[in-house]
Design an enzyme around this catalytic site. Structure first.
Site, mmCIF file in Angstrom:
data_model
loop_
_atom_site.group_PDB
_atom_site.id
_atom_site.type_symbol
_atom_site.label_atom_id
_atom_site.label_comp_id
_atom_site.label_asym_id
_atom_site.label_seq_id
_atom_site.Cartn_x
_atom_site.Cartn_y
_atom_site.Cartn_z
ATOM 1 N N SER A 191 4.913 -13.247 -9.153
ATOM 2 C CA SER A 191 3.785 -13.724 -8.364
ATOM 3 C C SER A 191 3.250 -15.037 -8.904
ATOM 4 O O SER A 191 2.352 -15.620 -8.323
ATOM 5 C CB SER A 191 2.677 -12.664 -8.330
ATOM 6 N N GLU A 238 7.136 -15.075 0.497
ATOM 7 C CA GLU A 238 7.322 -16.470 0.081
ATOM 8 C C GLU A 238 8.708 -16.593 -0.552
ATOM 9 O O GLU A 238 9.063 -15.798 -1.434
ATOM 10 C CB GLU A 238 6.242 -16.869 -0.927
HETATM 11 N N1 3HC Z 1 2.825 1.831 1.048
HETATM 12 C C1 3HC Z 1 3.267 2.017 2.313
HETATM 13 N N2 3HC Z 1 2.461 2.040 3.383
HETATM 14 C C2 3HC Z 1 1.132 1.923 3.154
HETATM 15 C C3 3HC Z 1 0.594 1.755 1.875
HETATM 16 C C4 3HC Z 1 1.496 1.708 0.791
HETATM 17 N N3 3HC Z 1 1.080 1.532 -0.457
HETATM 18 N N4 3HC Z 1 -0.762 1.664 1.976
HETATM 19 C C5 3HC Z 1 -1.060 1.766 3.268
HETATM 20 N N5 3HC Z 1 0.085 1.914 3.983
HETATM 21 C C6 3HC Z 1 0.193 2.068 5.422
HETATM 22 C C7 3HC Z 1 -0.313 3.420 5.855
HETATM 23 O O1 3HC Z 1 0.706 4.408 5.777
HETATM 24 C C8 3HC Z 1 -0.726 3.140 7.287
HETATM 25 O O2 3HC Z 1 0.447 3.139 8.095
HETATM 26 P P1 3HC Z 1 0.394 3.713 9.587
HETATM 27 O O3 3HC Z 1 -0.603 2.832 10.308
HETATM 28 O O4 3HC Z 1 1.802 3.542 10.051
HETATM 29 O O5 3HC Z 1 -0.048 5.124 9.440
HETATM 30 C C9 3HC Z 1 -1.253 1.698 7.230
HETATM 31 O O6 3HC Z 1 -0.659 1.111 6.060
HETATM 32 C C10 3HC Z 1 -2.756 1.620 7.118
HETATM 33 O O7 3HC Z 1 -3.133 2.365 5.980
HETATM 34 P P2 3HC Z 1 -4.472 3.187 5.849
HETATM 35 O O8 3HC Z 1 -4.910 3.641 7.217
HETATM 36 O O9 3HC Z 1 -4.300 4.211 4.802
HETATM 37 O O10 3HC Z 1 -5.532 2.186 5.231
HETATM 38 P P3 3HC Z 1 -6.097 0.833 5.752
HETATM 39 O O11 3HC Z 1 -6.082 0.678 7.223
HETATM 40 O O12 3HC Z 1 -7.359 0.696 5.019
HETATM 41 O O13 3HC Z 1 -5.052 -0.258 5.165
HETATM 42 C C11 3HC Z 1 -4.188 -1.688 3.528
HETATM 43 C C12 3HC Z 1 -4.719 -0.293 3.824
HETATM 44 C C13 3HC Z 1 -2.910 -1.941 4.333
HETATM 45 C C14 3HC Z 1 -3.868 -1.748 2.039
HETATM 46 C C15 3HC Z 1 -5.283 -2.737 3.943
HETATM 47 O O14 3HC Z 1 -6.498 -2.430 3.312
HETATM 48 C C16 3HC Z 1 -4.920 -4.151 3.580
HETATM 49 O O15 3HC Z 1 -4.165 -4.816 4.297
HETATM 50 N N6 3HC Z 1 -5.491 -4.650 2.461
HETATM 51 C C17 3HC Z 1 -5.221 -5.996 1.987
HETATM 52 C C18 3HC Z 1 -4.001 -5.978 1.112
HETATM 53 C C19 3HC Z 1 -3.668 -7.343 0.637
HETATM 54 O O16 3HC Z 1 -4.391 -8.318 0.800
HETATM 55 N N7 3HC Z 1 -2.506 -7.442 -0.027
HETATM 56 C C20 3HC Z 1 -2.074 -8.672 -0.661
HETATM 57 C C21 3HC Z 1 -2.436 -8.611 -2.095
HETATM 58 S S1 3HC Z 1 -1.984 -10.084 -2.927
HETATM 59 C C22 3HC Z 1 -0.427 -9.763 -3.476
HETATM 60 O O17 3HC Z 1 0.154 -8.731 -3.284
HETATM 61 C C23 3HC Z 1 0.223 -10.902 -4.226
HETATM 62 C C24 3HC Z 1 0.375 -10.589 -5.670
HETATM 63 O O18 3HC Z 1 1.175 -11.598 -6.220
HETATM 64 C C25 3HC Z 1 -0.907 -10.555 -6.423
#
Ligand code: 3HC
Length: 290
Positions: free
Chosen positions: A125, A158
């Site tokens: 990252s 990316e």
């Molecule tokens: N693995 C697989 N699927 C997952 C999951 C996981 N860890 N977490 C959530 N999901 C899926 C669920 O199964 C659900 O799928 P469905 O709609 O098919 O049933 C869907 O995602 C939505 O999940 P939830 O209803 O449980 O929860 P939310 O609607 O609150 O969504 C979230 C959870 C997707 C994590 C949402 O809060 C989100 O998009 N958060 C932002 C995450 C983000 O910004 N990520 C980037 C981080 S930066 C990064 O990674 C870079 C690194 O270098 C630091």
């Protein structure tokens, strides 16, 4: 006739590292129809990850009314206890500890295992792909593929071209990422690439805002969720990413760029020193119960 590199497509994928990112990436690849070997030196962790991926794939099959797919998925997912299990893979994506020397020594070892034209991709990252590749004998085959957490949900990847990564490798990786139903963007090998370069100063500023007592943790998060339509507020997102990961990135990015916006807040340093790393330890800006 011997096929040119660009004619060679990815058939089998290797993933090294069975943590959150490695497991998510392996799941995405299996769902896209690839045969995937996931490897980790921690055999207990590998076993857990395998079970988690299978459970997620079962959930997916159930949700999409495709029970018959599960046999295919199960056949296509292999937990490889030895690095040599990756010998027939066309691309290996590593998602191991975010330490340069760990990634360099893994890629050196992999070069002795995989075919000459196999691609070695790092899910780093923030580390330099050029520096990771500098330890390799085939740096033209080394590339960055930065997925976002949770990998099965987030559509962006990316694709980072190191100084010596050749265009053929980039083209093959872009095609592969598209076949995963993800959106690849090509990015230069600079600190933080595009996404972390932009979001990290915001996460850091949210911590300064909390530290200065300007608003409560909940209100800071609500402010950004409700004004920007972000799914998570910046403090909750920092917990989700992992405070140690963020601190490590900020320290190296600050050192490299000198940008004040990347200088880690005292609060972040204190929390990491106390072992409060976010969701993974059960405590960060919020508390998490399993
Ligand atoms: N693995 C697989 N699927 C997952 C999951 C996981 N860890 N977490 C959530 N999901 C899926 C669920 O199964 C659900 O799928 P469905 O709609 O098919 O049933 C869907 O995602 C939505 O999940 P939830 O209803 O449980 O929860 P939310 O609607 O609150 O969504 C979230 C959870 C997707 C994590 C949402 O809060 C989100 O998009 N958060 C932002 C995450 C983000 O910004 N990520 C980037 C981080 S930066 C990064 O990674 C870079 C690194 O270098 C630091």
């Amino acid at each position: 006739m011997t096929p040119t590199h660009t004619e060679q497509t990815v058939k089998q994928v290797g993933v090294v590292g069975s943590g959150i990112m490695g497991s998510g990436i392996a799941q995405v690849c299996v769902q896209a129809g690839y045969r995937v070997v996931i490897h980790d030196i921690d055999t207990a962790g590998l076993k857990q990850s395998y079970a988690k991926i299978i459970a997620n794939l079962e959930k997916w099959c159930h949700k999409h009314d495709q029970a018959e797919q599960m046999d295919v998925f199960t056949n296509n997912l292999i937990a490889g206890a030895a690095l040599t299990d990756l010998q027939d893979t066309d691309i290996v994506i590593e998602a191991v500890t975010e330490r340069l020397e760990v990634k360099q020594s893994l890629f050196c070892a992999l070069e002795n295992v995989v075919r000459e034209n196999a691609i070695l991709a790092s899910n780093t990252s923030g580390l330099s792909v050029t520096e990771i590749a500098s330890a390799c004998t085939r740096p033209q085959r080394v590339v960055g593929t930065h997925f976002f957490n949770p990998a099965p949900v987030m559509p962006l990847v990316e694709v980072i071209q190191g100084e010596k990564t050749d265009d053929d490798t980039i083209n093959r990786v872009v095609t592969f990422i598209e076949r995963l139903n993800k959106k690849p963007i090509k990015v230069k090998d600079v600190s933080g690439f595009v996404v972390n370069r932009i979001i990290t100063p915001m996460l850091n500023e949210a911590m300064h805002t909390l530290e200065a007592g300007i608003a409560s943790r909940e209100d800071i998060d609500e402010a950004i969720k409700l004004s920007m339509r972000h799914p998570m507020g910046p403090l909750a997102l920092s917990d989700y990413i992992g405070l140690d990961t963020l601190l490590y990135f900020m320290e190296s990015a600050y050192q490299e760029t000198g940008k004040e916006s990347l200088k880690p807040s005292h609060l972040l340093k204190k929390m990491v020193a106390e072992g409060h790393l976010g969701v993974k330890t059960g405590k960060g800006f919020y508390e998490y119960y399993k």
